[in-house]
Scaffold this active site. Structure first.
Site, PDB file in Angstrom:
ATOM      1  N   GLU A 167      35.881  30.767  28.661  1.00  0.00           N
ATOM      2  CA  GLU A 167      35.611  31.950  29.476  1.00  0.00           C
ATOM      3  C   GLU A 167      34.654  32.891  28.749  1.00  0.00           C
ATOM      4  O   GLU A 167      33.740  33.458  29.342  1.00  0.00           O
ATOM      5  CB  GLU A 167      36.908  32.708  29.787  1.00  0.00           C
ATOM      6  CG  GLU A 167      37.834  31.981  30.732  1.00  0.00           C
ATOM      7  CD  GLU A 167      39.088  32.782  30.988  1.00  0.00           C
ATOM      8  OE1 GLU A 167      39.226  33.282  32.115  1.00  0.00           O
ATOM      9  OE2 GLU A 167      39.924  32.906  30.059  1.00  0.00           O
ATOM     10  N   LYS A 179      39.139  38.769  39.609  1.00  0.00           N
ATOM     11  CA  LYS A 179      38.670  37.635  38.805  1.00  0.00           C
ATOM     12  C   LYS A 179      38.784  36.377  39.677  1.00  0.00           C
ATOM     13  O   LYS A 179      39.697  35.578  39.523  1.00  0.00           O
ATOM     14  CB  LYS A 179      39.511  37.526  37.530  1.00  0.00           C
ATOM     15  CG  LYS A 179      39.001  36.541  36.513  1.00  0.00           C
ATOM     16  CD  LYS A 179      39.832  36.615  35.238  1.00  0.00           C
ATOM     17  CE  LYS A 179      39.346  35.601  34.221  1.00  0.00           C
ATOM     18  NZ  LYS A 179      40.136  35.656  32.982  1.00  0.00           N
TER      19      LYS A 179
END
Length: 121
Positions: free
Chosen positions: A23, A100
């Site tokens: 990420e 997200k």
């Protein structure tokens, strides 16, 4: 006391936040919603952008935070964004949601979001 609102919804910014190495390495899009509570009567009376929160400048400041220093949790990111909103002394309350949508969840889902509401003490 009047409580008016300025809302900024769907601000999409690439960031490198998350607990996983991939990420932070690859990044992903985060979507930000911010609602500021403040008295808009002075701006309405003067018709002058200097008497309100300039939402374009706010969007740029929020985008700098999302695109800036990585954090592990979107909770931390939401707090940092709320702090940006409250930096203007006219803002009484800031509610910030961090979405997200590409969170690393191995199931089909529409969104993951954290919302914080912070007020001036």
């Amino acid at each position: 006391m009047t409580t008016d609102r300025i809302s900024l919804s769907g601000l999409t910014v690439r960031g490198n936040h998350g607990v996983f190495d991939f990420e932070r390495r690859d990044g992903q899009d985060f979507v930000i919603d911010a609602v500021l509570e403040l008295d808009l009567a002075p701006a309405a009376a003067s018709d002058d952008v200097a008497d309100t929160v300039h939402y374009g400048e706010l969007a740029e400041r929020l985008a700098e935070v999302v695109g800036g220093e990585p954090v592990n949790l979107i909770e931390t990111l939401a707090q940092r964004l709320a702090d940006v909103c409250l930096a203007d002394p006219r803002v009484r309350v800031a509610t910030v949601t961090v979405h997200k949508p590409q969170a690393p969840i191995p199931l089909q889902f529409a969104d993951v979001a954290v919302t914080v509401r912070r007020s001036r003490s």
